[in-house]
Design an enzyme around this catalytic site. Structure first.
Site, PDB file in Angstrom:
ATOM      1  N   ASP A  12     -18.992  -1.483  -5.484  1.00 33.29           N
ATOM      2  CA  ASP A  12     -20.012  -2.409  -5.788  1.00 33.29           C
ATOM      3  C   ASP A  12     -21.107  -2.117  -6.613  1.00 33.29           C
ATOM      4  O   ASP A  12     -22.171  -2.758  -6.293  1.00 33.29           O
ATOM      5  CB  ASP A  12     -20.292  -3.090  -4.428  1.00 33.29           C
ATOM      6  CG  ASP A  12     -19.197  -3.410  -3.499  1.00 33.29           C
ATOM      7  OD1 ASP A  12     -18.035  -3.946  -4.136  1.00 33.29           O
ATOM      8  OD2 ASP A  12     -19.354  -3.139  -2.232  1.00 33.29           O
ATOM      9  N   GLU A  13     -21.144  -1.123  -7.491  1.00 39.49           N
ATOM     10  CA  GLU A  13     -22.222  -0.801  -8.251  1.00 39.49           C
ATOM     11  C   GLU A  13     -22.307  -1.615  -9.506  1.00 39.49           C
ATOM     12  O   GLU A  13     -23.314  -1.580 -10.236  1.00 39.49           O
ATOM     13  CB  GLU A  13     -21.981   0.792  -8.909  1.00 39.49           C
ATOM     14  CG  GLU A  13     -21.876   1.437  -7.699  1.00 39.49           C
ATOM     15  CD  GLU A  13     -20.543   1.891  -7.277  1.00 39.49           C
ATOM     16  OE1 GLU A  13     -19.476   1.359  -7.701  1.00 39.49           O
ATOM     17  OE2 GLU A  13     -20.661   2.966  -6.466  1.00 39.49           O
ATOM     18  N   LYS A  15     -19.502  -2.146 -11.425  1.00 44.49           N
ATOM     19  CA  LYS A  15     -18.563  -1.478 -12.645  1.00 44.49           C
ATOM     20  C   LYS A  15     -17.945  -2.454 -13.597  1.00 44.49           C
ATOM     21  O   LYS A  15     -17.954  -2.373 -14.726  1.00 44.49           O
ATOM     22  CB  LYS A  15     -17.654  -0.755 -12.032  1.00 44.49           C
ATOM     23  CG  LYS A  15     -18.207   0.404 -11.170  1.00 44.49           C
ATOM     24  CD  LYS A  15     -17.067   1.429 -10.608  1.00 44.49           C
ATOM     25  CE  LYS A  15     -16.202   0.541  -9.431  1.00 44.49           C
ATOM     26  NZ  LYS A  15     -17.075   0.413  -8.166  1.00 44.49           N
ATOM     27  N   GLY A  39     -12.742  -5.393  -5.995  1.00 49.45           N
ATOM     28  CA  GLY A  39     -12.808  -6.951  -6.609  1.00 49.45           C
ATOM     29  C   GLY A  39     -13.945  -6.954  -7.614  1.00 49.45           C
ATOM     30  O   GLY A  39     -14.924  -6.249  -7.505  1.00 49.45           O
ATOM     31  N   HIS A  40     -13.690  -7.602  -8.640  1.00 46.59           N
ATOM     32  CA  HIS A  40     -14.717  -7.928  -9.687  1.00 46.59           C
ATOM     33  C   HIS A  40     -14.730  -9.500 -10.098  1.00 46.59           C
ATOM     34  O   HIS A  40     -13.736 -10.060 -10.246  1.00 46.59           O
ATOM     35  CB  HIS A  40     -14.807  -6.872 -10.824  1.00 46.59           C
ATOM     36  CG  HIS A  40     -13.522  -7.007 -11.572  1.00 46.59           C
ATOM     37  ND1 HIS A  40     -12.442  -5.882 -11.394  1.00 46.59           N
ATOM     38  CD2 HIS A  40     -12.626  -7.702 -12.341  1.00 46.59           C
ATOM     39  CE1 HIS A  40     -11.238  -6.297 -12.064  1.00 46.59           C
ATOM     40  NE2 HIS A  40     -11.684  -7.350 -12.762  1.00 46.59           N
ATOM     41  N   GLN A 221     -13.789   1.266  -6.138  1.00 45.45           N
ATOM     42  CA  GLN A 221     -14.632   1.815  -5.067  1.00 45.45           C
ATOM     43  C   GLN A 221     -15.682   2.965  -5.920  1.00 45.45           C
ATOM     44  O   GLN A 221     -16.312   2.844  -6.953  1.00 45.45           O
ATOM     45  CB  GLN A 221     -13.876   2.694  -4.164  1.00 45.45           C
ATOM     46  CG  GLN A 221     -13.101   1.562  -3.222  1.00 45.45           C
ATOM     47  CD  GLN A 221     -11.774   1.316  -3.884  1.00 45.45           C
ATOM     48  OE1 GLN A 221     -10.955   2.066  -4.142  1.00 45.45           O
ATOM     49  NE2 GLN A 221     -11.359  -0.042  -3.891  1.00 45.45           N
ATOM     50  N   ASP A 330     -33.129  -5.897 -11.755  1.00 51.24           N
ATOM     51  CA  ASP A 330     -33.669  -7.154 -11.616  1.00 51.24           C
ATOM     52  C   ASP A 330     -33.948  -7.398 -10.234  1.00 51.24           C
ATOM     53  O   ASP A 330     -34.955  -7.897  -9.749  1.00 51.24           O
ATOM     54  CB  ASP A 330     -33.075  -8.202 -12.196  1.00 51.24           C
ATOM     55  CG  ASP A 330     -31.487  -8.317 -12.150  1.00 51.24           C
ATOM     56  OD1 ASP A 330     -30.617  -7.263 -12.244  1.00 51.24           O
ATOM     57  OD2 ASP A 330     -31.194  -9.400 -11.508  1.00 51.24           O
TER      58      ASP A 330
HETATM   59  P1  IMP Z   1      -9.970   0.456   2.946  1.00 50.93           P
HETATM   60  O1  IMP Z   1      -9.853   0.871   1.333  1.00 50.93           O
HETATM   61  O2  IMP Z   1      -9.398  -1.036   2.711  1.00 50.93           O
HETATM   62  O3  IMP Z   1      -9.005   1.482   3.516  1.00 50.93           O
HETATM   63  O4  IMP Z   1     -11.121   0.683   3.402  1.00 50.93           O
HETATM   64  C1  IMP Z   1     -11.718   1.636   3.499  1.00 50.93           C
HETATM   65  C2  IMP Z   1     -13.299   1.795   3.414  1.00 50.93           C
HETATM   66  O5  IMP Z   1     -13.632   1.447   2.031  1.00 50.93           O
HETATM   67  C3  IMP Z   1     -14.037   0.592   4.178  1.00 50.93           C
HETATM   68  O6  IMP Z   1     -15.449   1.012   4.564  1.00 50.93           O
HETATM   69  C4  IMP Z   1     -14.127  -0.467   3.068  1.00 50.93           C
HETATM   70  O7  IMP Z   1     -15.202  -1.497   3.390  1.00 50.93           O
HETATM   71  C5  IMP Z   1     -14.660   0.375   1.682  1.00 50.93           C
HETATM   72  N1  IMP Z   1     -14.012  -0.158   0.512  1.00 50.93           N
HETATM   73  C6  IMP Z   1     -12.799  -0.235   0.125  1.00 50.93           C
HETATM   74  N2  IMP Z   1     -12.697  -0.754  -1.019  1.00 50.93           N
HETATM   75  C7  IMP Z   1     -14.100  -1.070  -1.467  1.00 50.93           C
HETATM   76  C8  IMP Z   1     -14.731  -1.876  -2.593  1.00 50.93           C
HETATM   77  O8  IMP Z   1     -13.967  -1.958  -3.480  1.00 50.93           O
HETATM   78  N3  IMP Z   1     -16.075  -1.743  -2.542  1.00 50.93           N
HETATM   79  C9  IMP Z   1     -16.700  -1.319  -1.497  1.00 50.93           C
HETATM   80  N4  IMP Z   1     -16.214  -0.838  -0.462  1.00 50.93           N
HETATM   81  C10 IMP Z   1     -14.802  -0.523  -0.622  1.00 50.93           C
END
Ligand code: IMP
Length: 421
Positions: A12-13, A15, A39-40, A221, A330
């Site tokens: 969630d930076e 990207k 997700g984006h 991630q 911002d």
């Molecule tokens: P999983 O990938 O669903 O197994 O979740 C493992 C951990 O990674 C959890 O803490 C999720 O919230 C985190 N996580 C997985 N995908 C994302 C992402 O795209 N952004 C932020 N956190 C993520």
């Protein structure tokens, strides 16, 4: 040219936006790991779409590839293709290629993810998308690959073999096993829909690089969610760092030309696990509200905190960034004085690099330095020199901490809210 772009924090930076802007310079944009836990957001005219599996370069002329290290929920992917088609954006097999060896997330993976999480004493806070269990099956060689799904006879034979094992596993976890076989008709149909997209991603990419074409590998991630180097056990199930791109895509490391890191001007995390600079009071609420820090995939509120230099230093070590894009500057407007965590205190000692184990990271107390804030709306600024002096100082301080050039500063969600230095 081969560029790898990864998130340097907990995902969630921002990207997606950086890739969206950079991808016009690339012939191919490829996803290398993860699944629809990511997700984006893509804005098409007045419409906003949330995508989870299609690479971020979907609006450019780039070819999109999904590599063999990605785990695919076929219903979600087909849903994304159909949603874009209804907006007039056709995702043909010329536009999108998916590796034959990509693992399919089956409904039983999702069920097992949920059941296991419910049963955990110390929860991870997974996205409940079946990601971990799909990767377990890849490692144990019990996966259903896209190649298997798209051949009805092979798929049915694979399910004949796997179903009893999966049913037992679901019963062991306290669930109802009906989910295992109920999906077979739908999944047979998904296989037929996705068959035309099948390609050999490693071959395509290496061949493209041989032909002097530009390839951008898009990470999902972030560094500290890496399965090995992240804050275990509060991590995802794949390698989220730059080296992972080479492994998952089948490209040798000597072909990498640059690695771009995406760093948010503060830090967020979804799910459980240590976050030393977390702000649970007013500052955290303001970062969350102003930064729109709610998960694209699950809608969960993100935990928010000040910039964490020890974690950022580790992300630089894990990825060896060539340069960095700093996002959401911002959001810090009006929050002065702004704190930067430069080191931690652990067992009476000052440390500048995170301890290896999450159990120790949890005990770290951040040591902050304070910087002046700014109140001017910086989302309309398009030159670095026009930023308030305090905002320039903040960017330069982070650059000094990271010891890597910050080439891009993103100062708003829109494509043109971007300062290139
Ligand atoms: P999983 O990938 O669903 O197994 O979740 C493992 C951990 O990674 C959890 O803490 C999720 O919230 C985190 N996580 C997985 N995908 C994302 C992402 O795209 N952004 C932020 N956190 C993520």
């Amino acid at each position: 040219m081969f560029t790898i772009l990864t998130g340097a924090q907990f995902g969630d930076e921002g990207k997606g936006k950086i890739i969206d802007v950079l991808s016009s310079g690339y012939d191919i944009v490829v996803r290398f790991q993860g699944g629809n836990n990511a997700g984006h957001t893509v804005v098409v005219g007045d419409d906003t779409y949330k995508l989870h599996l299609l690479p971020s370069g979907v609006l450019t002329d780039a070819r999109l590839l999904i590599g063999p290290g990605v785990v695919i929920d076929p219903g979600v992917l087909i849903g994304e293709i159909e949603m874009l088609e209804s907006a007039g954006i056709r995702i043909t097999p010329e536009k999108l290629g998916i590796d034959a060896k990509a693992s399919i997330i089956m409904p039983y993976h999702i069920e097992m993810d949920k059941l296991r999480e419910q049963g955990r004493k110390h929860k991870i806070g997974t996205t409940a998308r079946g990601i971990g269990f799909a990767y377990i099956d890849k490692t144990s060689r019990d996966e259903v690959r896209l190649a298997d799904l798209s051949d009805k006879n092979i798929f049915l034979a694979t399910m004949d073999e796997l179903a009893p094992q999966k049913e037992r596993a679901i019963i062991d976890l306290g669930g109802a096993p009906g989910v295992v076989r109920a999906c077979i008709p739908d999944y047979t149909r998904y296989g037929a829909v996705l068959k035309p997209y099948i390609t050999d991603v490693s071959y395509e990419l290496n061949h493209a690089l041989d032909s002097d074409r530009n390839v951008l590998a898009e990470g999902a991630q972030g560094a500290h969610l890496d399965i090995i180097h992240g804050t275990q056990k509060y991590v995802t199930s794949s390698s989220t760092t730059a080296g992972g791109a080479c492994v998952y895509l089948g490209i040798g490391p000597t072909r990498v030309d640059q690695v771009i890191g995406v760093v948010k001007a503060y830090i967020t995390r979804v799910g459980e696990g240590p976050l030393p600079t977390e702000q649970t009071g007013e500052i955290g609420d303001r970062l969350r509200e102003m930064g729109g820090e709610f998960g694209t995939t699950t809608g969960r509120p993100r935990r928010c905190g000040w910039f964490d230099a020890p974690l950022a230093r580790k992300a630089v070590y894990l990825n060896a960034y060539s340069n960095i894009a700093l996002t959401k500057l911002d959001v810090l407007t009006g929050l002065g004085p702004i704190k930067v965590c430069t080191e931690y205190e652990l067992d009476g000692e000052r440390i500048t690099y995170p301890p290896e184990l999450s159990s120790d990271l949890e005990r770290c107390v951040p040591v902050y330095e304070e910087m002046d804030g700014w109140d001017l709306d910086i989302s309309i600024v398009d030159a670095f020199s026009d930023l308030p002096a305090a905002a320039q100082d903040y960017v330069c301080r982070i650059e000094e901490i990271l010891k890597v050039d910050i080439r891009i500063v993103s100062n708003g969600p829109k494509r043109d809210q971007m300062i290139v230095r």
